[in-house]
Design an enzyme around this catalytic site. Structure first.
Site, PDB file in Angstrom:
ATOM      1  N   GLY A 138       3.868  -8.285  11.550  1.00 26.44           N
ATOM      2  CA  GLY A 138       4.294  -8.551  12.923  1.00 26.44           C
ATOM      3  C   GLY A 138       5.624  -9.283  13.014  1.00 26.44           C
ATOM      4  CG  PHE A 179       2.583   1.214   0.858  1.00 27.18           C
ATOM      5  CD1 PHE A 179       3.462   0.371   1.513  1.00 27.18           C
ATOM      6  CD2 PHE A 179       3.045   2.447   0.407  1.00 27.18           C
ATOM      7  CE1 PHE A 179       4.781   0.741   1.717  1.00 27.18           C
ATOM      8  CE2 PHE A 179       4.362   2.829   0.617  1.00 27.18           C
ATOM      9  CZ  PHE A 179       5.227   1.972   1.265  1.00 27.18           C
ATOM     10  CB  THR A 192       9.576  -6.036  12.025  1.00 32.47           C
ATOM     11  OG1 THR A 192       9.512  -6.153  10.604  1.00 32.47           O
ATOM     12  CG2 THR A 192      10.748  -5.152  12.423  1.00 32.47           C
ATOM     13  CG  ASP A 199      10.484   4.352   3.673  1.00 38.55           C
ATOM     14  OD1 ASP A 199       9.981   3.641   4.559  1.00 38.55           O
ATOM     15  OD2 ASP A 199      11.224   3.906   2.782  1.00 38.55           O
ATOM     16  CG  ASP A 204       2.423  -5.032   6.988  1.00 36.74           C
ATOM     17  OD1 ASP A 204       1.252  -5.378   6.892  1.00 36.74           O
ATOM     18  OD2 ASP A 204       3.196  -5.007   6.006  1.00 36.74           O
ATOM     19  CE  LYS A 228      -0.326  -1.502   6.327  1.00 35.40           C
ATOM     20  NZ  LYS A 228       0.577  -1.806   5.199  1.00 35.40           N
ATOM     21  NE  ARG A 250      12.670   7.194   6.154  1.00 31.49           N
ATOM     22  CZ  ARG A 250      12.348   5.927   6.423  1.00 31.49           C
ATOM     23  NH1 ARG A 250      11.309   5.663   7.190  1.00 31.49           N
ATOM     24  NH2 ARG A 250      13.040   4.937   5.917  1.00 31.49           N
ATOM     25  N   GLY A 267      11.439   4.783  10.755  1.00 29.07           N
ATOM     26  CA  GLY A 267      10.027   5.148  10.643  1.00 29.07           C
ATOM     27  C   GLY A 267       9.399   5.788  11.868  1.00 29.07           C
ATOM     28  CD  GLU A 320       8.252  -0.608  14.334  1.00 29.63           C
ATOM     29  OE1 GLU A 320       8.273   0.541  13.840  1.00 29.63           O
ATOM     30  OE2 GLU A 320       8.851  -1.551  13.814  1.00 29.63           O
ATOM     31  CG  ASP A 321       7.056   3.062  11.606  1.00 33.27           C
ATOM     32  OD1 ASP A 321       7.298   1.959  12.131  1.00 33.27           O
ATOM     33  OD2 ASP A 321       7.518   3.383  10.500  1.00 33.27           O
TER      34      ASP A 321
HETATM   35  P1  5GP Z   1       6.131  -6.218   9.530  1.00 29.53           P
HETATM   36  O1  5GP Z   1       7.380  -6.959   9.895  1.00 29.53           O
HETATM   37  O2  5GP Z   1       5.192  -5.973  10.676  1.00 29.53           O
HETATM   38  O3  5GP Z   1       5.426  -6.857   8.360  1.00 29.53           O
HETATM   39  O4  5GP Z   1       6.563  -4.828   8.944  1.00 29.53           O
HETATM   40  C1  5GP Z   1       7.248  -3.963   9.677  1.00 29.53           C
HETATM   41  C2  5GP Z   1       7.863  -2.859   8.864  1.00 29.53           C
HETATM   42  O5  5GP Z   1       7.416  -2.806   7.532  1.00 29.53           O
HETATM   43  C3  5GP Z   1       7.437  -1.532   9.469  1.00 29.53           C
HETATM   44  O6  5GP Z   1       8.277  -1.173  10.535  1.00 29.53           O
HETATM   45  C4  5GP Z   1       7.573  -0.616   8.277  1.00 29.53           C
HETATM   46  O7  5GP Z   1       8.895  -0.187   8.153  1.00 29.53           O
HETATM   47  C5  5GP Z   1       7.218  -1.479   7.116  1.00 29.53           C
HETATM   48  N1  5GP Z   1       5.827  -1.288   6.672  1.00 29.53           N
HETATM   49  C6  5GP Z   1       4.789  -2.134   6.847  1.00 29.53           C
HETATM   50  N2  5GP Z   1       3.657  -1.632   6.322  1.00 29.53           N
HETATM   51  C7  5GP Z   1       3.998  -0.440   5.788  1.00 29.53           C
HETATM   52  C8  5GP Z   1       3.252   0.587   5.115  1.00 29.53           C
HETATM   53  O8  5GP Z   1       2.035   0.525   4.862  1.00 29.53           O
HETATM   54  N3  5GP Z   1       3.947   1.679   4.736  1.00 29.53           N
HETATM   55  C9  5GP Z   1       5.282   1.830   4.970  1.00 29.53           C
HETATM   56  N4  5GP Z   1       5.838   2.954   4.545  1.00 29.53           N
HETATM   57  N5  5GP Z   1       6.015   0.899   5.605  1.00 29.53           N
HETATM   58  C10 5GP Z   1       5.369  -0.214   6.020  1.00 29.53           C
END
Ligand code: 5GP
Length: 179
Positions: A106, A153, A108, A160, A104, A132, A166, A46, A100-101
């Site tokens: 957190g 989303f 990851t 993606d 969400d 977010k 992407r 991402g 990071e892109d």
């Molecule tokens: P987390 O572990 O913070 O919940 O999520 C991390 C990963 O979820 C991000 O690196 C991304 O790949 C994916 N992700 C979270 N929110 C979105 C979103 O709104 N759109 C997309 N395409 N990927 C997301």
């Protein structure tokens, strides 16, 4: 409008807004890491576009490398990070900036942070284009944030929906999402 698989998306952040923000983040990083032994670690897939645009504005003498994690499928975070693949560089004693892109929940980022911390870097900070806050329940909030966005989303500019979407210059949101 953008159609990917079964979903329709509408433009949310234009490329010119993204570029202005990317340059702003780079300025802050150039200032914060001046004179430090710095390594940027971009999280694939991402963050590839964000990392590419960001690094064009980084004037520091630094390293850049890429890692990959798998944690997300479809439109719901599975809350898992299987592993961090591809870190072949020694980060001991270096100042790490994770690129990071999006952050969400957190989850990851917490796992990446934990996996990097055992390698004894001098510091670990996070630069995320998108954040977010309403979905976040992690320990490691991004230190450098492009845009705080609602819990909806988004796709495009590296992000993606089931591996598609992407390759757009703008960021799109599901139609009907409130922002
Ligand atoms: P987390 O572990 O913070 O919940 O999520 C991390 C990963 O979820 C991000 O690196 C991304 O790949 C994916 N992700 C979270 N929110 C979105 C979103 O709104 N759109 C997309 N395409 N990927 C997301």
């Amino acid at each position: 409008m953008l159609q990917i698989h079964d979903k329709t998306f509408e433009i949310y952040l234009r490329n010119d807004e993204i570029q202005a923000k990317v340059a702003e983040i780079a300025r802050a990083l150039n200032e914060a890491y001046d004179g430090k032994d710095t390594i940027f670690i971009a999280v694939l897939n991402g963050a590839f576009m964000f990392a590419s645009d960001l690094m064009k504005h980084i004037s520091l003498s630094c390293e850049i490398t890429f890692v990959k994690v798998s944690s997300y499928q479809g439109m719901n975070s599975t809350g898992r990070v299987d592993e961090v693949i591809g870190l072949t560089t020694d980060i001991r004693g270096k100042h790490v900036v994770i690129i990071e892109d999006i952050v969400d929940t957190g989850i990851t980022m917490d796992k990446i942070h934990t996996l990097l911390a055992v390698e004894h870097p001098a510091s670990v900070k996070i630069a995320s284009l998108l954040f977010k806050p309403d979905a976040f329940k992690g320990k490691n909030k991004p230190d450098f944030i492009g845009f705080s966005i609602p819990d909806a989303f988004v796709v495009g500019y590296g992000l993606d929906y089931n591996e598609h979407g992407r390759n757009t210059q703008h960021i799109y949101q599901l139609t009907g999402s409130s922002h």
